[in-house]
Design a protein around this motif. Structure first.
Motif, PDB file in Angstrom:
ATOM      1  N   LEU A  32      22.187 -34.350   9.910  1.00 47.34           N
ATOM      2  CA  LEU A  32      23.370 -33.625   9.042  1.00 47.34           C
ATOM      3  C   LEU A  32      23.645 -34.024   7.748  1.00 47.34           C
ATOM      4  O   LEU A  32      24.155 -33.669   6.971  1.00 47.34           O
ATOM      5  CB  LEU A  32      24.648 -33.314   9.996  1.00 47.34           C
ATOM      6  N   TRP A  34      22.103 -34.979   4.919  1.00 43.30           N
ATOM      7  CA  TRP A  34      21.835 -34.385   3.752  1.00 43.30           C
ATOM      8  C   TRP A  34      22.245 -32.966   3.715  1.00 43.30           C
ATOM      9  O   TRP A  34      21.530 -32.143   2.901  1.00 43.30           O
ATOM     10  CB  TRP A  34      20.173 -34.461   3.301  1.00 43.30           C
ATOM     11  N   SER A  35      23.133 -32.455   4.490  1.00 42.72           N
ATOM     12  CA  SER A  35      23.698 -31.099   4.396  1.00 42.72           C
ATOM     13  C   SER A  35      22.783 -30.067   4.625  1.00 42.72           C
ATOM     14  O   SER A  35      22.445 -29.298   3.549  1.00 42.72           O
ATOM     15  CB  SER A  35      24.595 -30.791   3.131  1.00 42.72           C
ATOM     16  N   ILE A  53      32.076 -28.982  10.739  1.00 43.35           N
ATOM     17  CA  ILE A  53      30.648 -29.290  10.245  1.00 43.35           C
ATOM     18  C   ILE A  53      30.288 -27.785   9.682  1.00 43.35           C
ATOM     19  O   ILE A  53      30.418 -26.659  10.206  1.00 43.35           O
ATOM     20  CB  ILE A  53      29.435 -29.586  11.305  1.00 43.35           C
ATOM     21  N   LYS A  54      30.007 -27.731   8.381  1.00 41.90           N
ATOM     22  CA  LYS A  54      29.451 -26.558   7.798  1.00 41.90           C
ATOM     23  C   LYS A  54      28.297 -26.012   8.529  1.00 41.90           C
ATOM     24  O   LYS A  54      27.261 -26.450   8.832  1.00 41.90           O
ATOM     25  CB  LYS A  54      29.050 -26.863   6.135  1.00 41.90           C
ATOM     26  N   ASP A  56      25.875 -22.434   8.362  1.00 39.44           N
ATOM     27  CA  ASP A  56      25.479 -21.411   7.293  1.00 39.44           C
ATOM     28  C   ASP A  56      25.512 -19.901   7.843  1.00 39.44           C
ATOM     29  O   ASP A  56      25.786 -18.890   7.372  1.00 39.44           O
ATOM     30  CB  ASP A  56      24.005 -21.757   6.787  1.00 39.44           C
TER      31      ASP A  56
END
Length: 187
Positions: A32, A34-35, A53-54, A56
C-alpha cells in the motif's frame, strides 16, 4: 515521497484483495506504500474502511454507499477475481498484486494481459514463461509443478513440487511448455 519521485497513473501494480488475512500487516503495508489502485469485495471492504485505507473500487452483490466518496461500487458479473482483472485491464493497468487465500486457476487465462503476482499466507507466486532465474539465499523454498520443468540449477527436490536452494546464488528453471508456469516462494 521526495520531490524527484513522480508516480504516473497505473505505473505501480494495482492491488486486488480477496482476503485481508492472507497477508501479514507488514507486507500489506509495503504493497500500500505507493498508493496503488485498490480493489476490494464485500468480504474485504470493511477491513479497509476500518483501517482508513483508500479503496478505489468494490465489486459487490449489493448497492451500497461508503464513507469514502471516491469508491466505485461495481456489480459482480462473473466472479470477483475475473471481474476485478477485467476492470484493471480495461483501465490500462499493466500489473497487479492479488492477496487471496489460494491460487485460482482462472488467473492463468489473464497472464498474457496483465502481470500477476499472488500473495497468500507467507508465499509469493509469479507467472512466467520459458525460464525463471533469481538470486536466492541457501535454504530458500521454491514451489513449482514438476510436470512443467525441463531443467533446474541450484535447487534440490525435497517433496512433490517443492524445492530447496542448495547455496546462495542464482537459481535457474527452464520449462517444457510455452504456457505460463506458476512459481512460488516464501516471503
Amino acid at each position: 515521497m521526495s520531490s524527484h519521485h513522480i508516480v504516473r497513473e497505473n505505473q505501480e501494480p494495482a492491488m486486488i484483495v480477496a482476503s485481508y488475512d492472507a497477508l501479514d500487516e507488514e507486507h500489506m503495508g509495503q504493497l500500500l506504500e505507493w498508493s496503488p489502485t485498490v480493489i476490494a469485495n464485500d468480504d474485504t471492504i470493511d477491513f479497509f474502511l476500518a483501517a482508513d485505507i483508500k479503496v478505489d473500487a468494490v465489486f459487490s452483490t449489493k448497492e451500497e454507499t461508503y464513507q469514502q466518496e471516491q469508491i466505485k461500487n461495481l456489480p459482480i458479473q462473473q466472479e470477483f477475481l475475473p471481474d476485478a482483472l477485467n476492470y484493471l485491464i480495461r483501465n490500462n493497468h499493466k500489473a497487479v498484486n492479488i492477496v487471496c487465500n489460494a491460487l485460482d486457476e482462472v488467473l492463468e487465462a489473464y497472464c498474457t494481459l496483465i502481470n500477476i503476482v499472488v500473495l497468500s499466507h507467507g508465499r509469493r507466486y509469479v507467472y512466467v514463461r520459458h525460464r525463471y532465474e533469481k538470486w536466492k539465499e541457501v535454504g530458500a523454498r521454491v514451489f513449482v509443478s514438476e510436470s512443467r520443468l525441463k531443467s533446474l540449477v541450484g535447487l534440490k527436490r525435497i517433496s512433490s513440487h517443492e524445492f530447496l536452494t542448495e547455496q546462495d546464488g542464482f537459481i535457474y528453471l527452464e520449462f517444457n511448455t510455452n504456457e505460463y508456469v506458476c512459481i512460488g516462494e516464501e516471503i
